[in-house]
Design an enzyme around this catalytic site. Structure first.
Site, mmCIF file in Angstrom:
data_model
loop_
_atom_site.group_PDB
_atom_site.id
_atom_site.type_symbol
_atom_site.label_atom_id
_atom_site.label_comp_id
_atom_site.label_asym_id
_atom_site.label_seq_id
_atom_site.Cartn_x
_atom_site.Cartn_y
_atom_site.Cartn_z
ATOM 1 N N HIS A 60 0.839 -1.217 0.000
ATOM 2 C CA HIS A 60 0.000 0.000 0.000
ATOM 3 C C HIS A 60 0.865 1.254 0.000
ATOM 4 C CE1 HIS A 60 -3.979 1.958 1.249
ATOM 5 N NE2 HIS A 60 -3.109 2.958 1.149
ATOM 6 N N HIS A 62 1.088 5.385 -2.074
ATOM 7 C CA HIS A 62 0.558 6.365 -3.032
ATOM 8 C C HIS A 62 1.761 6.957 -3.774
ATOM 9 C CE1 HIS A 62 -3.563 6.628 -1.162
ATOM 10 N NE2 HIS A 62 -2.875 6.042 -0.199
ATOM 11 N N GLN A 155 -9.881 9.674 -4.555
ATOM 12 C CA GLN A 155 -9.560 10.367 -3.297
ATOM 13 C C GLN A 155 -10.694 11.277 -2.804
ATOM 14 O OE1 GLN A 155 -6.265 10.739 -1.038
ATOM 15 N NE2 GLN A 155 -8.278 10.989 -0.117
ATOM 16 N N HIS A 213 -9.804 2.031 0.606
ATOM 17 C CA HIS A 213 -9.495 2.773 1.832
ATOM 18 C C HIS A 213 -10.779 2.749 2.662
ATOM 19 C CE1 HIS A 213 -5.988 4.213 -0.280
ATOM 20 N NE2 HIS A 213 -5.610 4.948 0.749
ATOM 21 N N GLU A 216 -10.972 4.885 7.485
ATOM 22 C CA GLU A 216 -9.726 5.495 7.955
ATOM 23 C C GLU A 216 -10.081 6.768 8.727
ATOM 24 O OE1 GLU A 216 -6.957 6.984 5.054
ATOM 25 O OE2 GLU A 216 -5.270 6.913 6.462
ATOM 26 N N ASP A 312 2.393 3.271 2.937
ATOM 27 C CA ASP A 312 1.374 4.267 2.575
ATOM 28 C C ASP A 312 1.971 5.497 1.894
ATOM 29 O OD1 ASP A 312 -1.277 5.044 2.273
ATOM 30 O OD2 ASP A 312 -1.525 5.759 4.324
#
Ligand code: 17E
Ligand code: FE2
Length: 417
Positions: A60, A62, A155, A213, A216, A312
Protein backbone atom coordinates in the site's frame (compact mmCIF):
# COMPACT_ATOMS: atom_id res chain seq x y z
CA UNK A 1 26.62 -23.16 -16.75
CA UNK A 2 24.30 -21.14 -14.54
CA UNK A 3 23.90 -17.40 -15.10
CA UNK A 4 24.15 -16.61 -11.40
CA UNK A 5 25.01 -18.75 -8.41
CA UNK A 6 24.42 -17.65 -4.83
CA UNK A 7 26.70 -19.66 -2.59
CA UNK A 8 26.62 -20.26 1.10
CA UNK A 9 23.31 -18.61 1.94
CA UNK A 10 20.72 -19.38 4.60
CA UNK A 11 17.29 -19.68 3.02
CA UNK A 12 14.31 -18.44 5.03
CA UNK A 13 10.95 -20.21 4.68
CA UNK A 14 7.60 -18.66 5.61
CA UNK A 15 7.31 -20.81 8.75
CA UNK A 16 10.66 -19.48 9.98
CA UNK A 17 12.78 -22.53 9.26
CA UNK A 18 16.16 -21.78 7.72
CA UNK A 19 18.30 -24.06 5.55
CA UNK A 20 21.92 -23.67 4.40
CA UNK A 21 21.82 -23.61 0.58
CA UNK A 22 23.23 -22.54 -2.74
CA UNK A 23 20.71 -21.05 -5.18
CA UNK A 24 21.22 -21.25 -8.96
CA UNK A 25 19.60 -18.90 -11.44
CA UNK A 26 19.28 -19.18 -15.18
CA UNK A 27 17.30 -17.09 -17.66
CA UNK A 28 15.60 -15.20 -14.90
CA UNK A 29 14.32 -18.23 -13.02
CA UNK A 30 15.44 -20.26 -10.03
CA UNK A 31 16.71 -23.55 -11.43
CA UNK A 32 18.29 -25.31 -8.44
CA UNK A 33 18.39 -25.07 -4.66
CA UNK A 34 20.64 -27.49 -2.76
CA UNK A 35 23.11 -27.55 0.13
CA UNK A 36 25.95 -27.41 -2.42
CA UNK A 37 25.79 -26.99 -6.17
CA UNK A 38 28.78 -28.13 -8.24
CA UNK A 39 28.01 -26.67 -11.67
CA UNK A 40 29.85 -23.41 -12.43
CA UNK A 41 28.19 -20.07 -13.13
CA UNK A 42 28.99 -16.94 -15.09
CA UNK A 43 28.71 -14.96 -11.85
CA UNK A 44 29.00 -16.24 -8.30
CA UNK A 45 28.25 -14.40 -5.07
CA UNK A 46 29.49 -15.71 -1.73
CA UNK A 47 26.70 -14.82 0.71
CA UNK A 48 28.76 -15.67 3.81
CA UNK A 49 25.80 -17.21 5.57
CA UNK A 50 23.56 -14.22 5.17
CA UNK A 51 19.79 -14.70 5.06
CA UNK A 52 18.04 -15.27 1.72
CA UNK A 53 14.44 -14.06 1.78
CA UNK A 54 11.76 -13.45 -0.79
CA UNK A 55 11.61 -9.72 -1.53
CA UNK A 56 9.63 -7.23 0.49
CA UNK A 57 6.14 -6.45 -0.73
CA UNK A 58 4.88 -2.88 -0.45
CA UNK A 59 1.16 -3.59 -0.45
CA UNK A 60 0.00 0.00 0.00
CA UNK A 61 1.60 3.20 -1.22
CA UNK A 62 0.56 6.37 -3.03
CA UNK A 63 3.26 6.86 -5.66
CA UNK A 64 1.41 9.76 -7.30
CA UNK A 65 1.87 11.99 -4.26
CA UNK A 66 5.28 10.66 -3.16
CA UNK A 67 8.06 13.23 -2.73
CA UNK A 68 5.74 16.25 -2.75
CA UNK A 69 6.05 17.13 0.93
CA UNK A 70 5.71 20.88 1.50
CA UNK A 71 4.10 21.49 -1.91
CA UNK A 72 2.33 23.83 -1.81
CA UNK A 73 2.44 23.77 2.00
CA UNK A 74 3.16 21.58 5.00
CA UNK A 75 0.35 19.71 6.78
CA UNK A 76 0.14 21.64 10.06
CA UNK A 77 -2.75 19.81 11.74
CA UNK A 78 -1.36 16.40 10.80
CA UNK A 79 -4.83 15.14 9.89
CA UNK A 80 -5.97 13.05 6.95
CA UNK A 81 -8.36 15.82 5.96
CA UNK A 82 -5.78 18.60 5.77
CA UNK A 83 -3.64 16.18 3.73
CA UNK A 84 -6.49 15.68 1.26
CA UNK A 85 -6.89 19.48 0.93
CA UNK A 86 -3.18 20.06 0.33
CA UNK A 87 -3.13 17.29 -2.27
CA UNK A 88 -6.22 18.80 -3.92
CA UNK A 89 -4.17 21.96 -4.50
CA UNK A 90 -1.02 20.12 -5.57
CA UNK A 91 -2.84 17.90 -8.05
CA UNK A 92 -4.05 20.93 -10.02
CA UNK A 93 -0.63 21.06 -11.64
CA UNK A 94 0.33 17.45 -12.18
CA UNK A 95 2.04 16.53 -15.43
CA UNK A 96 2.90 13.07 -16.68
CA UNK A 97 6.58 13.86 -16.33
CA UNK A 98 6.18 15.16 -12.77
CA UNK A 99 4.32 12.04 -11.56
CA UNK A 100 6.50 9.59 -13.47
CA UNK A 101 9.81 10.97 -12.27
CA UNK A 102 8.74 11.04 -8.63
CA UNK A 103 7.21 7.55 -8.86
CA UNK A 104 10.32 6.04 -10.46
CA UNK A 105 12.62 7.73 -7.97
CA UNK A 106 10.50 6.29 -5.14
CA UNK A 107 10.46 2.81 -6.71
CA UNK A 108 14.25 2.90 -6.95
CA UNK A 109 14.48 3.83 -3.27
CA UNK A 110 12.17 0.94 -2.47
CA UNK A 111 13.94 -1.58 -4.71
CA UNK A 112 17.31 -0.73 -3.19
CA UNK A 113 15.76 -1.63 0.14
CA UNK A 114 14.54 -4.95 -1.21
CA UNK A 115 10.99 -4.18 -2.34
CA UNK A 116 10.16 -5.89 -5.65
CA UNK A 117 6.34 -5.93 -5.53
CA UNK A 118 4.35 -2.73 -5.08
CA UNK A 119 0.67 -1.85 -5.05
CA UNK A 120 0.16 1.87 -5.61
CA UNK A 121 -2.99 3.92 -5.47
CA UNK A 122 -3.51 6.53 -8.20
CA UNK A 123 -5.93 9.35 -7.52
CA UNK A 124 -8.65 9.27 -10.18
CA UNK A 125 -10.62 12.28 -8.97
CA UNK A 126 -8.93 14.85 -11.20
CA UNK A 127 -10.49 15.11 -14.64
CA UNK A 128 -7.35 14.63 -16.74
CA UNK A 129 -6.54 11.30 -15.02
CA UNK A 130 -2.88 12.33 -15.23
CA UNK A 131 -1.86 10.46 -12.08
CA UNK A 132 -3.40 7.24 -13.35
CA UNK A 133 -1.99 7.55 -16.86
CA UNK A 134 1.46 8.28 -15.44
CA UNK A 135 1.44 5.30 -13.07
CA UNK A 136 0.21 2.97 -15.81
CA UNK A 137 3.17 4.11 -17.93
CA UNK A 138 5.50 3.63 -14.97
CA UNK A 139 4.13 0.11 -14.41
CA UNK A 140 5.27 -0.79 -17.95
CA UNK A 141 8.55 1.15 -17.81
CA UNK A 142 9.79 -0.70 -14.71
CA UNK A 143 8.39 -4.15 -15.32
CA UNK A 144 11.83 -5.67 -15.99
CA UNK A 145 12.83 -5.07 -12.37
CA UNK A 146 9.75 -4.44 -10.21
CA UNK A 147 6.10 -5.47 -10.32
CA UNK A 148 3.69 -2.58 -9.86
CA UNK A 149 -0.08 -2.81 -9.48
CA UNK A 150 -2.16 0.33 -9.84
CA UNK A 151 -5.40 0.93 -7.94
CA UNK A 152 -7.87 3.50 -9.30
CA UNK A 153 -8.42 5.47 -6.10
CA UNK A 154 -11.15 8.16 -5.98
CA UNK A 155 -9.56 10.37 -3.30
CA UNK A 156 -12.45 12.86 -3.31
CA UNK A 157 -15.14 10.16 -3.23
CA UNK A 158 -17.00 8.43 -6.07
CA UNK A 159 -19.97 10.67 -5.31
CA UNK A 160 -17.98 13.65 -4.03
CA UNK A 161 -17.91 15.25 -7.51
CA UNK A 162 -20.24 14.92 -10.48
CA UNK A 163 -17.58 13.41 -12.77
CA UNK A 164 -15.95 10.98 -10.36
CA UNK A 165 -18.11 7.95 -11.05
CA UNK A 166 -17.41 8.32 -14.76
CA UNK A 167 -13.68 8.83 -14.09
CA UNK A 168 -13.28 5.66 -12.06
CA UNK A 169 -14.94 3.61 -14.79
CA UNK A 170 -12.67 5.24 -17.36
CA UNK A 171 -9.73 4.21 -15.20
CA UNK A 172 -10.86 0.59 -15.50
CA UNK A 173 -10.97 0.96 -19.27
CA UNK A 174 -7.48 2.43 -19.24
CA UNK A 175 -6.16 -0.67 -17.47
CA UNK A 176 -5.99 -0.14 -13.72
CA UNK A 177 -5.33 -3.42 -11.90
CA UNK A 178 -7.74 -2.73 -9.06
CA UNK A 179 -10.63 -0.52 -8.14
CA UNK A 180 -10.49 1.53 -4.94
CA UNK A 181 -12.73 3.67 -2.81
CA UNK A 182 -13.07 5.84 0.25
CA UNK A 183 -16.55 5.23 1.71
CA UNK A 184 -15.87 7.08 5.00
CA UNK A 185 -15.17 10.26 3.00
CA UNK A 186 -18.34 10.12 0.89
CA UNK A 187 -20.81 12.83 1.87
CA UNK A 188 -23.27 10.56 3.66
CA UNK A 189 -23.45 7.07 5.09
CA UNK A 190 -25.79 6.20 2.19
CA UNK A 191 -23.31 7.40 -0.42
CA UNK A 192 -20.60 5.41 1.35
CA UNK A 193 -22.61 2.19 1.16
CA UNK A 194 -23.54 2.93 -2.45
CA UNK A 195 -19.86 3.47 -3.29
CA UNK A 196 -18.92 0.04 -1.94
CA UNK A 197 -21.60 -1.60 -4.09
CA UNK A 198 -20.39 0.36 -7.10
CA UNK A 199 -16.79 -0.76 -6.49
CA UNK A 200 -17.84 -4.43 -6.49
CA UNK A 201 -19.91 -3.88 -9.61
CA UNK A 202 -16.92 -2.36 -11.45
CA UNK A 203 -14.55 -5.08 -10.25
CA UNK A 204 -16.88 -7.76 -11.56
CA UNK A 205 -17.57 -5.99 -14.84
CA UNK A 206 -13.87 -5.50 -15.61
CA UNK A 207 -12.51 -8.54 -13.73
CA UNK A 208 -10.22 -6.55 -11.43
CA UNK A 209 -9.04 -6.69 -7.83
CA UNK A 210 -10.47 -4.42 -5.12
CA UNK A 211 -8.58 -2.37 -2.55
CA UNK A 212 -10.68 0.08 -0.56
CA UNK A 213 -9.49 2.77 1.83
CA UNK A 214 -12.04 1.77 4.46
CA UNK A 215 -12.95 3.50 7.72
CA UNK A 216 -9.73 5.49 7.96
CA UNK A 217 -11.10 7.65 10.75
CA UNK A 218 -11.42 7.42 14.54
CA UNK A 219 -15.22 7.55 14.32
CA UNK A 220 -16.54 4.41 16.03
CA UNK A 221 -19.69 4.79 13.89
CA UNK A 222 -17.77 4.45 10.62
CA UNK A 223 -18.87 0.95 9.64
CA UNK A 224 -18.15 0.36 5.99
CA UNK A 225 -16.00 -2.70 6.67
CA UNK A 226 -19.17 -4.65 7.38
CA UNK A 227 -20.49 -3.60 3.97
CA UNK A 228 -17.25 -4.71 2.29
CA UNK A 229 -17.43 -8.04 4.15
CA UNK A 230 -21.05 -8.56 3.11
CA UNK A 231 -20.25 -7.82 -0.55
CA UNK A 232 -17.25 -10.15 -0.38
CA UNK A 233 -19.47 -12.93 0.98
CA UNK A 234 -22.25 -12.33 -1.54
CA UNK A 235 -19.91 -12.23 -4.53
CA UNK A 236 -17.41 -14.85 -3.36
CA UNK A 237 -14.64 -12.38 -4.26
CA UNK A 238 -13.04 -12.31 -0.81
CA UNK A 239 -9.47 -13.29 -1.65
CA UNK A 240 -9.41 -10.63 -4.40
CA UNK A 241 -10.57 -7.90 -2.02
CA UNK A 242 -8.54 -5.80 0.40
CA UNK A 243 -9.68 -3.51 3.18
CA UNK A 244 -6.96 -0.91 3.73
CA UNK A 245 -6.43 1.11 6.93
CA UNK A 246 -9.72 0.16 8.75
CA UNK A 247 -8.49 2.28 11.66
CA UNK A 248 -12.03 2.71 13.08
CA UNK A 249 -11.84 -1.00 13.94
CA UNK A 250 -9.56 0.10 16.75
CA UNK A 251 -12.36 2.31 18.12
CA UNK A 252 -15.32 -0.07 17.84
CA UNK A 253 -16.84 -1.43 21.03
CA UNK A 254 -15.83 -5.02 21.66
CA UNK A 255 -19.34 -6.46 21.32
CA UNK A 256 -19.48 -5.15 17.77
CA UNK A 257 -15.83 -5.87 17.01
CA UNK A 258 -16.09 -9.52 18.05
CA UNK A 259 -19.18 -10.03 15.90
CA UNK A 260 -17.39 -8.42 12.98
CA UNK A 261 -14.29 -10.58 13.48
CA UNK A 262 -16.50 -13.67 13.27
CA UNK A 263 -18.07 -12.42 10.03
CA UNK A 264 -14.60 -11.76 8.64
CA UNK A 265 -13.59 -15.36 9.32
CA UNK A 266 -16.21 -16.36 6.77
CA UNK A 267 -14.61 -14.21 4.06
CA UNK A 268 -11.10 -14.40 2.66
CA UNK A 269 -10.69 -10.63 2.84
CA UNK A 270 -7.18 -9.22 3.04
CA UNK A 271 -6.28 -6.41 5.42
CA UNK A 272 -3.59 -3.78 5.18
CA UNK A 273 -2.49 -1.69 8.14
CA UNK A 274 -0.21 1.31 7.64
CA UNK A 275 1.21 1.78 11.09
CA UNK A 276 3.80 4.49 10.38
CA UNK A 277 1.27 6.92 9.06
CA UNK A 278 -1.86 6.00 11.00
CA UNK A 279 -0.10 6.32 14.36
CA UNK A 280 0.51 9.95 13.37
CA UNK A 281 -2.73 10.76 11.47
CA UNK A 282 -5.22 9.25 13.90
CA UNK A 283 -6.06 10.31 17.43
CA UNK A 284 -5.71 13.98 16.44
CA UNK A 285 -9.13 14.89 17.87
CA UNK A 286 -8.40 13.07 21.13
CA UNK A 287 -6.85 14.77 24.10
CA UNK A 288 -5.93 12.05 26.58
CA UNK A 289 -6.23 9.11 26.68
CA UNK A 290 -5.20 9.16 23.03
CA UNK A 291 -6.11 6.30 20.72
CA UNK A 292 -3.55 4.47 18.59
CA UNK A 293 -5.64 4.53 15.44
CA UNK A 294 -4.43 1.28 13.95
CA UNK A 295 -6.72 -1.62 13.11
CA UNK A 296 -6.89 -4.82 15.21
CA UNK A 297 -3.91 -6.46 13.55
CA UNK A 298 -3.15 -8.92 16.33
CA UNK A 299 -6.69 -10.24 16.58
CA UNK A 300 -7.06 -10.55 12.81
CA UNK A 301 -3.74 -12.39 12.61
CA UNK A 302 -4.70 -14.67 15.53
CA UNK A 303 -7.82 -15.80 13.72
CA UNK A 304 -5.91 -16.53 10.53
CA UNK A 305 -7.06 -13.52 8.49
CA UNK A 306 -4.44 -12.31 6.02
CA UNK A 307 -2.88 -9.02 7.15
CA UNK A 308 -0.03 -7.11 5.55
CA UNK A 309 1.70 -3.87 6.48
CA UNK A 310 2.17 -0.96 4.07
CA UNK A 311 4.22 2.22 4.14
CA UNK A 312 1.37 4.27 2.58
CA UNK A 313 3.46 7.39 2.02
CA UNK A 314 6.98 8.56 1.33
CA UNK A 315 7.27 12.31 1.91
CA UNK A 316 3.83 13.56 0.94
CA UNK A 317 1.05 15.74 2.41
CA UNK A 318 0.06 12.98 4.85
CA UNK A 319 3.46 11.83 6.03
CA UNK A 320 6.61 13.88 5.69
CA UNK A 321 9.00 11.05 6.56
CA UNK A 322 9.55 7.62 5.03
CA UNK A 323 12.33 5.88 3.14
CA UNK A 324 10.65 2.84 1.62
CA UNK A 325 12.28 0.54 4.17
CA UNK A 326 9.72 -2.17 4.99
CA UNK A 327 11.63 -3.15 8.12
CA UNK A 328 10.74 0.28 9.54
CA UNK A 329 7.11 -0.49 8.75
CA UNK A 330 7.28 -3.93 10.39
CA UNK A 331 8.98 -2.47 13.44
CA UNK A 332 6.39 0.27 13.88
CA UNK A 333 3.61 -2.27 13.36
CA UNK A 334 4.88 -4.56 16.07
CA UNK A 335 5.24 -1.67 18.50
CA UNK A 336 1.86 -0.07 17.86
CA UNK A 337 0.00 -3.39 17.77
CA UNK A 338 1.94 -4.71 20.79
CA UNK A 339 3.07 -7.77 18.88
CA UNK A 340 6.16 -8.33 20.97
CA UNK A 341 5.91 -12.11 21.53
CA UNK A 342 8.50 -14.01 19.50
CA UNK A 343 5.92 -15.56 17.17
CA UNK A 344 4.26 -12.15 16.87
CA UNK A 345 7.49 -10.41 15.86
CA UNK A 346 8.13 -13.11 13.29
CA UNK A 347 4.57 -12.67 12.01
CA UNK A 348 5.29 -8.98 11.45
CA UNK A 349 8.11 -9.97 9.09
CA UNK A 350 5.66 -12.10 7.11
CA UNK A 351 3.34 -9.08 6.93
CA UNK A 352 5.87 -7.27 4.74
CA UNK A 353 6.68 -10.36 2.65
CA UNK A 354 4.46 -13.43 2.09
CA UNK A 355 1.22 -11.89 3.37
CA UNK A 356 1.66 -8.89 1.09
CA UNK A 357 2.13 -11.24 -1.87
CA UNK A 358 -1.16 -12.90 -0.97
CA UNK A 359 -2.88 -9.52 -0.75
CA UNK A 360 -1.58 -8.65 -4.21
CA UNK A 361 -2.73 -12.05 -5.55
CA UNK A 362 0.81 -12.79 -6.78
CA UNK A 363 1.60 -15.81 -4.56
CA UNK A 364 1.96 -18.05 -7.62
CA UNK A 365 4.94 -15.95 -8.79
CA UNK A 366 6.34 -15.20 -5.34
CA UNK A 367 8.71 -17.23 -3.18
CA UNK A 368 12.02 -18.99 -3.55
CA UNK A 369 11.30 -22.27 -5.31
CA UNK A 370 12.67 -24.01 -8.38
CA UNK A 371 10.73 -22.83 -11.42
CA UNK A 372 9.71 -19.46 -9.98
CA UNK A 373 11.08 -16.13 -11.22
CA UNK A 374 14.33 -15.32 -9.41
CA UNK A 375 13.22 -12.45 -7.19
CA UNK A 376 14.97 -12.51 -3.86
CA UNK A 377 16.93 -10.46 -1.36
CA UNK A 378 19.90 -11.15 0.87
CA UNK A 379 19.78 -9.67 4.35
CA UNK A 380 22.67 -9.17 6.75
CA UNK A 381 20.64 -10.85 9.50
CA UNK A 382 20.34 -14.15 11.34
CA UNK A 383 16.56 -14.53 11.17
CA UNK A 384 13.27 -12.61 10.96
CA UNK A 385 13.49 -11.20 14.46
CA UNK A 386 17.06 -10.05 13.96
CA UNK A 387 16.16 -8.49 10.59
CA UNK A 388 13.47 -6.30 12.16
CA UNK A 389 15.36 -5.50 15.33
CA UNK A 390 18.52 -4.41 13.53
CA UNK A 391 16.80 -2.96 10.42
CA UNK A 392 19.15 -5.28 8.56
CA UNK A 393 21.07 -4.08 5.55
CA UNK A 394 19.74 -5.51 2.29
CA UNK A 395 23.08 -6.70 0.92
CA UNK A 396 21.83 -7.87 -2.47
CA UNK A 397 18.64 -7.46 -4.45
CA UNK A 398 18.12 -9.98 -7.26
CA UNK A 399 15.29 -9.05 -9.61
CA UNK A 400 14.22 -11.47 -12.33
CA UNK A 401 17.57 -13.17 -12.17
CA UNK A 402 19.74 -10.04 -12.31
CA UNK A 403 21.68 -8.29 -9.59
CA UNK A 404 19.69 -5.05 -9.30
CA UNK A 405 21.27 -3.41 -6.27
CA UNK A 406 23.72 -4.00 -3.50
CA UNK A 407 24.50 -2.24 -0.23
CA UNK A 408 27.47 -2.55 2.08
CA UNK A 409 26.65 -2.81 5.77
CA UNK A 410 27.90 0.23 7.70
CA UNK A 411 31.01 -0.49 9.74
CA UNK A 412 31.49 1.20 13.07
CA UNK A 413 34.95 1.42 14.58
CA UNK A 414 35.34 1.48 18.35
CA UNK A 415 38.11 3.83 19.55
CA UNK A 416 37.35 3.61 23.27
CA UNK A 417 38.71 1.32 25.99
N1 17E B 1 -5.29 9.39 1.06
C1 17E B 1 -6.08 8.85 2.02
O1 17E B 1 -7.32 8.94 1.93
N2 17E B 1 -5.53 8.24 3.07
C2 17E B 1 -4.21 8.15 3.18
N3 17E B 1 -3.68 7.52 4.23
C3 17E B 1 -3.37 8.70 2.19
C4 17E B 1 -3.95 9.32 1.12
C5 17E B 1 -1.90 8.63 2.31
FE1 FE2 C 1 -3.59 5.00 1.63
Amino acid sequence: MYDLLLRNGRLLYSDGTIAGVDVAIQQGAIVAIAPQLAEPAKTELDLQKQLISPPFVESHIHLDSALTVGEPRWNQSGTLFEGIEIWRDRKQNLSLEDVKSRAIETLKQQAMRGVLFVRSHADVSETSLTALQALLEVREAVREWITVQVVAFPQDGIYGGSQNDHLIEKAMEMGADAVGGIPHYELTREDGVKSVHRIFELAQKYDRLIDIHCDEIDDDQSRFLEVVAACALHTGMGSRVTASHTTAFGSYNNAYAFKLLSFLRRTELNFIANPLINITLQGRTDTYPKRRGVTRVKELWQQGTNVSFGHDCVQDPWYSLGTGNMLDVASMGLHVCQMTGKAEIDACYNMVTWNGARTLNVSDRYGIEVGKPANLIVLDAKDRYDAIRSRATVSYVIAQGKLLAQTDAPRAIWHGE
